[in-house]
Design a protein around this motif. Structure first.
Motif, mmCIF file in Angstrom:
data_model
loop_
_atom_site.group_PDB
_atom_site.id
_atom_site.type_symbol
_atom_site.label_atom_id
_atom_site.label_comp_id
_atom_site.label_asym_id
_atom_site.label_seq_id
_atom_site.Cartn_x
_atom_site.Cartn_y
_atom_site.Cartn_z
ATOM 1 N N ARG A 110 52.773 66.925 68.434
ATOM 2 C CA ARG A 110 53.423 66.169 67.355
ATOM 3 C C ARG A 110 53.728 67.078 66.170
ATOM 4 O O ARG A 110 54.799 66.985 65.559
ATOM 5 N N THR A 114 57.599 68.717 64.762
ATOM 6 C CA THR A 114 58.019 68.471 63.381
ATOM 7 C C THR A 114 58.653 69.737 62.812
ATOM 8 O O THR A 114 58.153 70.840 63.056
ATOM 9 N N VAL A 126 48.796 63.997 61.369
ATOM 10 C CA VAL A 126 48.706 64.490 62.744
ATOM 11 C C VAL A 126 47.255 64.633 63.177
ATOM 12 O O VAL A 126 46.861 64.186 64.262
ATOM 13 N N GLN A 131 50.785 58.521 64.892
ATOM 14 C CA GLN A 131 52.134 58.815 65.351
ATOM 15 C C GLN A 131 53.034 58.980 64.130
ATOM 16 O O GLN A 131 52.997 58.163 63.213
ATOM 17 N N ASN A 136 59.753 61.278 67.046
ATOM 18 C CA ASN A 136 58.804 62.361 67.296
ATOM 19 C C ASN A 136 57.984 62.076 68.550
ATOM 20 O O ASN A 136 57.790 62.959 69.400
ATOM 21 N N GLU A 137 57.528 60.835 68.696
ATOM 22 C CA GLU A 137 56.690 60.477 69.844
ATOM 23 C C GLU A 137 57.481 60.543 71.145
ATOM 24 O O GLU A 137 56.969 61.013 72.174
ATOM 25 N N VAL A 140 57.872 64.166 72.149
ATOM 26 C CA VAL A 140 56.621 64.707 72.684
ATOM 27 C C VAL A 140 56.382 64.212 74.105
ATOM 28 O O VAL A 140 56.030 64.991 75.001
#
Length: 263
Positions: A110, A114, A126, A131, A136-137, A140
């Motif tokens: 995560r 970023t 983080v 989350q 972003n999730e 990942v």
């Protein structure tokens, strides 16, 4: 008080322990973890803990593995920047035996996903397991799933092939299915050819099971353990792909499941 107990071996065989200078020293000589710190009464059964070993470690050191081992794990290749952008130890970045990425692996990815200019401001989130955003999730989860898929694709055998091979090995000594077993084992290609050559064996018209010497049977048991381990290892990766796909689908209603890394 004496130090005479019994050590329960991996396959259930009991070996008596006798030591004059205390149970703890007696246990230490076996090279496994102590679960008892006091002298045991004479004749009392003593159980030993193998510790928090993965299946590979159990297989390497003790010659057995577990169907359900909560300490088992799988590692996937990570970008160098993943290690550089977080403070998590490398051995904490793994996938659990149920296919769930470890807390440290998720946190590290995560943060890596970023932009570098924003990492300092979200670092506390983080490391608390939060989350950062749906985008972003999803990134990942897609990255983990794709990495697992690449690992599986680069392995010399598949889950299906290993499953068939295990089934064939289980039936190898079944006198009622000699030809079926022979055909299944032939399909394993190089591995089976190497096994036959090592033990000077041939698959003919007779009963396959009767062609095996005691040495060959022991060798086959070791072969079977190796196949069991690699199959469990692959299933960790497959389960991880499924888990990541479910999370992506829940976060993105427009996710159609057309990714090349689908299980």
């Amino acid at each position: 008080m004496g130090c005479k107990g019994s050590y329960v071996a991996p396959l259930g065989e009991e070996t008596p322990l006798v030591a004059a200078d205390g149970l703890e020293k007696c246990i230490r000589r076996l090279g496994v973890g102590s679960v008892w710190h006091e002298d045991a009464p004479l004749g009392k059964r003593v159980l030993l803990s193998y510790g928090t070993y993965t299946n590979l470690e159990l297989l390497e050191h003790y010659g057995f593995l577990l169907d359900e081992n909560p300490n088992d794990k799988a590692f996937i290749p990570l970008e160098p920047e993943v290690y550089a952008s977080s403070s998590w130890p490398k051995d904490s970045l793994y996938i659990h035996q149920n296919g769930k990425p470890s807390f440290a692996l998720l946190s590290a990815l995560r943060l890596w996903a970023t932009p570098a200019s924003q990492r300092r401001s979200v670092g506390h989130l983080v490391y608390s397991g939060t989350q950062l955003s749906s985008e972003n999730e999803i990134f990942v989860m897609e990255w983990i799933a794709k990495s697992c898929h690449v690992v599986l694709e680069n392995l010399p055998t598949s889950v299906e092939e290993d499953s068939l091979l295990l089934c064939a090995l289980d039936k190898m000594q079944d006198p009622d299915l000699p030809m079926e077993v022979g055909n299944a084992l032939r399909s394993s290609g190089v591995e089976f050819s190497a096994f036959l050559e090592a033990h000077d064996l041939k698959i003919g018209d007779g009963n396959v099971g009767l062609l095996l010497s005691e040495k060959a049977r022991r060798s086959m048991e070791r072969w079977k353990l190796a196949v069991q381990w690699r199959l469990r290892h692959k299933r960790i990766l497959v389960d991880c792909i499924s888990r990541c796909t479910e999370i992506i689908s829940s976060l993105s209603p427009t996710f159609l499941g057309h990714r090349g890394y689908q299980s």
